[in-house]
Every structure is written in structure tokens, then in C-alpha cells.
Design an enzyme around this catalytic site. Structure first.
Site, mmCIF file in Angstrom:
data_model
loop_
_atom_site.group_PDB
_atom_site.id
_atom_site.type_symbol
_atom_site.label_atom_id
_atom_site.label_comp_id
_atom_site.label_asym_id
_atom_site.label_seq_id
_atom_site.Cartn_x
_atom_site.Cartn_y
_atom_site.Cartn_z
ATOM 1 N N TYR A 184 -8.156 -3.915 -12.109
ATOM 2 C CA TYR A 184 -8.101 -2.430 -10.843
ATOM 3 C C TYR A 184 -6.713 -1.803 -11.655
ATOM 4 C CZ TYR A 184 -10.888 -3.294 -6.361
ATOM 5 O OH TYR A 184 -12.359 -3.484 -6.097
ATOM 6 N N CYS A 189 0.825 -1.332 0.080
ATOM 7 C CA CYS A 189 0.216 0.369 0.121
ATOM 8 C C CYS A 189 0.694 1.325 0.031
ATOM 9 C CB CYS A 189 -1.008 -0.352 1.526
ATOM 10 S SG CYS A 189 -2.053 1.033 1.254
HETATM 11 P P1 NDP Z 1 -7.262 -8.713 -11.326
HETATM 12 O O1 NDP Z 1 -7.541 -10.098 -10.649
HETATM 13 O O2 NDP Z 1 -8.399 -7.305 -10.717
HETATM 14 O O3 NDP Z 1 -7.360 -8.225 -12.362
HETATM 15 C C1 NDP Z 1 -6.376 -9.023 -13.275
HETATM 16 C C2 NDP Z 1 -6.310 -8.519 -14.351
HETATM 17 O O4 NDP Z 1 -5.679 -9.349 -15.530
HETATM 18 C C3 NDP Z 1 -8.126 -8.678 -15.111
HETATM 19 O O5 NDP Z 1 -8.572 -8.592 -15.771
HETATM 20 C C4 NDP Z 1 -7.322 -11.428 -15.591
HETATM 21 O O6 NDP Z 1 -8.682 -11.008 -16.678
HETATM 22 C C5 NDP Z 1 -6.356 -10.347 -16.163
HETATM 23 N N1 NDP Z 1 -5.017 -11.608 -16.408
HETATM 24 C C6 NDP Z 1 -5.831 -12.763 -16.161
HETATM 25 N N2 NDP Z 1 -4.355 -13.221 -16.350
HETATM 26 C C7 NDP Z 1 -4.564 -12.639 -17.432
HETATM 27 C C8 NDP Z 1 -3.000 -13.464 -18.763
HETATM 28 N N3 NDP Z 1 -2.671 -14.715 -17.920
HETATM 29 N N4 NDP Z 1 -3.339 -12.693 -19.365
HETATM 30 C C9 NDP Z 1 -3.985 -11.633 -20.338
HETATM 31 N N5 NDP Z 1 -4.794 -11.027 -18.220
HETATM 32 C C10 NDP Z 1 -5.241 -11.846 -17.788
HETATM 33 O O7 NDP Z 1 -5.845 -7.978 -10.810
HETATM 34 P P2 NDP Z 1 -5.142 -6.758 -10.550
HETATM 35 O O8 NDP Z 1 -4.012 -7.204 -10.530
HETATM 36 O O9 NDP Z 1 -5.684 -5.175 -11.336
HETATM 37 O O10 NDP Z 1 -5.235 -6.541 -8.922
HETATM 38 C C11 NDP Z 1 -5.198 -7.157 -7.984
HETATM 39 C C12 NDP Z 1 -6.157 -6.566 -6.563
HETATM 40 O O11 NDP Z 1 -5.350 -5.440 -5.995
HETATM 41 C C13 NDP Z 1 -7.356 -6.008 -7.166
HETATM 42 O O12 NDP Z 1 -7.718 -7.473 -6.974
HETATM 43 C C14 NDP Z 1 -7.868 -5.407 -5.529
HETATM 44 O O13 NDP Z 1 -8.375 -6.400 -4.566
HETATM 45 C C15 NDP Z 1 -6.504 -5.059 -5.313
HETATM 46 N N6 NDP Z 1 -6.385 -3.475 -5.812
HETATM 47 C C16 NDP Z 1 -7.123 -2.429 -5.481
HETATM 48 C C17 NDP Z 1 -7.245 -1.137 -5.678
HETATM 49 C C18 NDP Z 1 -8.425 -0.238 -5.202
HETATM 50 O O14 NDP Z 1 -8.720 -0.647 -4.148
HETATM 51 N N7 NDP Z 1 -8.383 1.200 -6.188
HETATM 52 C C19 NDP Z 1 -6.224 -0.678 -6.622
HETATM 53 C C20 NDP Z 1 -5.600 -2.095 -6.987
HETATM 54 C C21 NDP Z 1 -5.291 -2.746 -6.906
HETATM 55 P P3 NDP Z 1 -10.145 -12.121 -16.287
HETATM 56 O O15 NDP Z 1 -10.612 -10.979 -15.683
HETATM 57 O O16 NDP Z 1 -10.397 -12.655 -17.121
HETATM 58 O O17 NDP Z 1 -9.856 -12.618 -14.648
#
Ligand code: NDP
Length: 457
Positions: A178, A43
Site C-alpha cells: 500500500y 492515521c
Molecule cells: P505491506 O506489508 O503492505 O508491504 C510491504 C512491502 O515491502 C511488500 O511489498 C513487501 O514485499 C516489501 N518488503 C518487505 N520486506 C522487504 C525487504 N526486506 N526488502 C524489500 N522489500 C520488502 O506494508 P506497508 O508498509 O505498505 O503497509 C502496512 C499496512 O498499513 C498495510 O498492510 C495496510 O494494512 C496499512 N495501510 C493501509 C492503507 C490504506 O488503507 N489505504 C495505506 C497505507 C497502509 P512482499 O510482497 O514480497 O512481502
């Protein structure tokens, strides 16, 4: 049996630091904490805090554009990443110092070392020291992961963004969650040419569909080159140089393009590797996360885990609550489960998204609902002839009249949802919202003035 400490915390992020200092400072427990990187964790050092400062930095071109429309003679000039980066890191150093002092002032002994669990009551440090503790709390968080594909190392992950020497001229962001959407908006605002590939049909999977659609439209309108249903299939360094330089990318849609940088925002994994957890009897889930009960206790009674390493709700304020509930349960003799229901959150896209409760789709699957929804051009930017739209949406249970979900896409939606979230968490009905007098003229007054349902489902 006597132990060196009552509590040994592994991980100095938001959750670990809070649990350690409350246990030591308020219950008098003898507490130690080990951190092998910087205090403050994701964070403070490589997440929410530097990201939000980058969000602020990225908003100035639009402020200047709006200012001109209001009659100001404003020019945004150039953005100097070096100046911003210097100030950013000075601020992160200051915050890390605060975290270290909070621990020290509460009487927590901290070790700048990597810790491994040796058995249910023993922690071994990379310094060679070993300590016993009545309780061990694992709060090691998570880390960004690259997809498993050749040359993935050529791409950055979110940790690297804050350390860049200079801003790339162009970037491909892979992912639709996100982190992908926030950085797409931030980097676009800072003047980087942004392309985003998301493999699914619409970004921000799991959130309210109407809100997702509006955010995606606004991102495209602002100039982000968003391709849904698209993924990366191959990437090569143009110069053959593995360290930096342009990257040639092939996409699933057959397109080929060159980018100065690629950012993988493809999810995060819990930090549980090589920690001796399974050997000590702690159960890990399929994604490597620590399996815990409602009190954050693992299968080994003396070992607890909180925060992203448990992959429950991966948000800083939730990790902090889990840490507080752990202390209450273990050191104050008051078993306290963590309430993970109706958690408000914000996605810092431009426009921002604030949300709590069920999406229209999830609520409609659960029970008969009424949807109250309005989308309009807000006064401030409409006066400046900008096309921006905002969305105010309430999902209401037909049976109980309770507001099951509230979704806001608007500037400062994060600030708004914190307040609307109190009402929703209290179980407010649509009629409670209606009884509240509007604050005029504001965007959020629409939340209390929507009289007829837009639709039922
Ligand atoms: P997320 O799990 O939210 O998103 C991951 C993204 O990557 C999804 O769109 C997923 O697609 C895609 N993805 C996964 N694997 C692959 C792949 N092999 N090839 C292509 N695309 C892929 O993770 P983030 O890293 O964005 O965030 C992690 C967590 O951190 C969040 O869930 C949240 O809890 C927290 N966070 C919160 C924030 C806030 O409160 N503002 C800001 C940043 C992070 P698909 O949808 O198809 O699975």
C-alpha cells in the site's frame, strides 16, 4: 480490591482514543490514557490523513492537463512544497487538538508520557508515576521498519515524508505494498522523478491479479519507473555525509543509480518493545504482535489489545471497531467479537483501487465461480485523449450466486467500494446487482449491467 482507574489505555491513536472516550463518556468508567507522542496516532499524524491531503495535492497537474483538453486555458505552474507543508502541519495540529479535547470532554485523564506495564493491573509512566487499573488496553499501533542491511539509515520511512524540508528531485521507493504504491503515485504527481523497486513479480501482493496488473500498467504509463523482481543490495551516501545528500544504490539486477532520496516502504512492526508485556504474561507472536482472542483479550485476563499492535487487519476503521467492541464487552457486559470478514478498503494509487472480498484467484481456490469483468476508457479522460482505463469486476459464487468479491480500479474507487461494500456485506447475489437500475452515465453503472460472465473458474 480498589483501583485508581477502571481502564488505563496505552496509546492515543484512533483505536485507543475511541475506546477511552466511549468507556468514560458512555459508561461512566474512570479512564486514563497515556501517549508519548502526538495524539491521533499514525492515521491522523503520519498516515491516512496527511497522505490523503498529499494525494489531493498531487492530482492538480492532471486536472490542469484534462482541463486544457476541455478547452480551458489552464497552466499548473509550480508546486510549492513549503506552502503545502505549512498548511498540512497546521491542519494536523488542529486535528490533534480535537483529539485531546475529545478525551478531556469525555472525562478521560490523559498523560503525555510513555507507559510500561508493571503487572496485570499496574501501569508505570515515564514521569515516575504508577497507577493501578481494573483493565489495561494496549493500543500502541505500529511503526515502519527498514530492511536489515548496511546503511539502511540513509533511507527514509513513511513517517519522514511529511517532515521533509524540500521535495527531492528523484526518489527510489522500495516495496510494493500500500505505502510504496501510494507514495510512488503521490510523489510522481508532485513532480518528483520516481523509481520503484519491488522484489516480487507484481505489486500489491494478495489483491486481485487483474487489478494489480492494471494499476502497475497505469503507474508505468504515467511515468513511474517501476522495476519488479528487483531489490536494493547496497546503498552509499555519495558525499560520505550520513545526513542527507544523494544516495548511490546498487540493485539486484546489477543496475547502479543515484537518487536524491530513498524511501523504504517495506512493512510495519507492532509497537511492543520494552513495554513489560511478556514479563506480565502477555503472549507475543513471531512478529512481536500481541496475541488476542476474538474479544481482543490477551492471555492475561485484565489486559486487552486493539489495532495495529495486534496485527489483525491494520486499518483505522478496524481499530476503531475493535475499540468499540472492547467497551461493549468489558463495560456494557455484552460480549462482542469483532467481525473481520468482508472489510472494504482502498489503495490511494492513481488510479485508485477499491476492493472488498475475495480476489478471483482466492475465490477460484475456494469454489466454482463466475467472473464478470469489464475494462474501458472512462468518458471524462477518453474525451481528453488520455489513455486511462478503469476496471469493474465482480466475482460470483456459482452455487449461491452471492457476490464474493468486488474490485474497482477507477478515479474515486474508494468512494464507490464503500457503497458496493454494503451490498456485498449484506450477501447480495449477482441477480440483486442486476435488479438495480443503472445510474447513467457513470463508470460504476457497469457493476449492474454486466450480463454474461467473462469466464468461469
Ligand atoms: P505491506 O506489508 O503492505 O508491504 C510491504 C512491502 O515491502 C511488500 O511489498 C513487501 O514485499 C516489501 N518488503 C518487505 N520486506 C522487504 C525487504 N526486506 N526488502 C524489500 N522489500 C520488502 O506494508 P506497508 O508498509 O505498505 O503497509 C502496512 C499496512 O498499513 C498495510 O498492510 C495496510 O494494512 C496499512 N495501510 C493501509 C492503507 C490504506 O488503507 N489505504 C495505506 C497505507 C497502509 P512482499 O510482497 O514480497 O512481502
Amino acid at each position: 480490591m480498589s483501583f485508581d482507574y477502571d481502564l488505563f489505555v496505552i496509546g492515543g491513536g484512533s483505536g485507543g482514543v475511541r475506546a477511552a472516550r466511549v468507556a468514560a463518556g458512555q459508561t461512566g468508567a474512570r479512564v486514563a490514557l497515556a501517549e508519548d507522542d502526538r495524539y491521533g496516532g499514525t492515521c491522523v499524524i503520519r498516515g491516512c490523513v496527511p497522505k490523503k491531503l498529499m494525494v489531493f495535492a498531487s492530482e492538480f497537474p492532471e486536472i490542469a492537463e484534462t482541463g486544457r483538453a476541455y478547452g480551458w486555458n489552464m497552466t499548473e505552474g509550480d508546486f510549492d512544497w513549503g506552502v503545502f507543508r505549512g498548511k498540512l502541519h497546521a491542519e494536523l495540529d488542529r486535528l490533534e487538538g480535537i483529539y485531546r479535547n475529545l478525551l478531556k470532554n469525555s472525562g478521560v485523564e490523559s498523560f503525555d508520557a510513555r507507559a510500561r506495564i508493571k503487572d496485570a493491573h499496574t501501569v508505570a509512566l515515564s514521569t515516575g508515576e504508577e497507577f493501578t487499573a481494573k483493565h489495561i488496553l494496549v493500543a500502541t499501533g505500529g511503526r515502519p521498519v527498514r530492511p536489515d542491511m548496511p546503511n539502511a539509515h540513509l533511507g527514509m520511512v513513511s513517517d519522514d515524508i511529511f517532515l521533509m524540508d524540500k521535495l527531492p528531485k528523484s526518489i527510489l521507493i522500495v516495496g510494493g505494498g500500500y505505502i510504496a504504491c501510494e507514495f510512488a503515485c503521490v510523489l510522481h504527481g508532485l513532480g518528483v522523478e520516481v523509481t520503484q523497486y519491488y522484489r516480487g513479480a507484481q505489486i500489491l501482493r494478495g489483491f486481485d491479479e487483474e487489478a494489480r496488473g492494471l494499476i502497475a500498467d497505469a503507474m508505468c504509463e504515467r511515468g513511474i519507473n517501476l522495476h519488479t523482481g528487483t531489490n536494493i543490495v547496497d546503498m552509499q551516501s555519495v558525499s560520505g555525509d550520513a545526513e542527507g545528500g544523494p544516495i548511490r544504490v546498487k540493485a539486484t539486477n546489477g543496475a547502479e543509480a543515484e537518487f536524491d532520496a530513498v524511501l523504504f516502504a517495506t512493512g510495519r512492526a507492532p509497537n511492543t518493545d520494552n513495554m513489560g508485556l511478556e514479563e506480565a504474561g502477555v503472549e507475543l507472536g513471531r512478529g512481536g504482535e500481541i496475541v488476542v482472542d476474538a474479544y481482543s483479550q490477551t492471555r492475561v485476563p485484565s489486559i486487552y489489545a486493539i489495532g495495529d499492535v495486534t496485527n489483525r487487519v491494520n486499518l483505522t476503521p478496524v481499530a476503531i471497531r475493535e475499540g468499540m467492541a472492547f467497551v461493549e464487552t468489558v463495560f456494557n457486559g455484552n460480549p462482542t467479537p469483532v467481525d473481520h470478514d468482508l472489510i472494504p478498503s482502498a489503495v490511494f494509487t492513481q488510479p485508485e483501487f477499491g476492493t472488498i472480498g475475495l480476489s478471483e484467484e482466492a475465490a477460484a481456490e475456494q469454489e466454482p465461480i463466475e467472473v464478470y469483468c469489464t475494462s474501458f476508457r472512462p468518458m471524462k479522460t477518453s474525451f481528453a485523449d488520455r489513455p486511462d482505463r478503469v476496471l469493474m469486476k465482480l466475482i460470483v459464487s456459482q452455487e449461491t450466486r452471492k457476490v464474493l468479491g468486488c474490485h474497482i480500479v477507477a478515479p474515486d474507487a474508494g468512494e464507490m467500494i464503500q457503497l458496493a461494500g454494503i451490498a456485498v456485506k449484506m450477501g447480495a447475489t449477482k441477480e440483486d446487482f442486476d435488479r438495480t437500475v443503472a445510474v447513467h452515465p457513470t463508470m460504476s453503472e457497469e457493476l449492474v449491467t454486466m450480463k454474461t460472465p467473462t469466464r468461469t473458474a
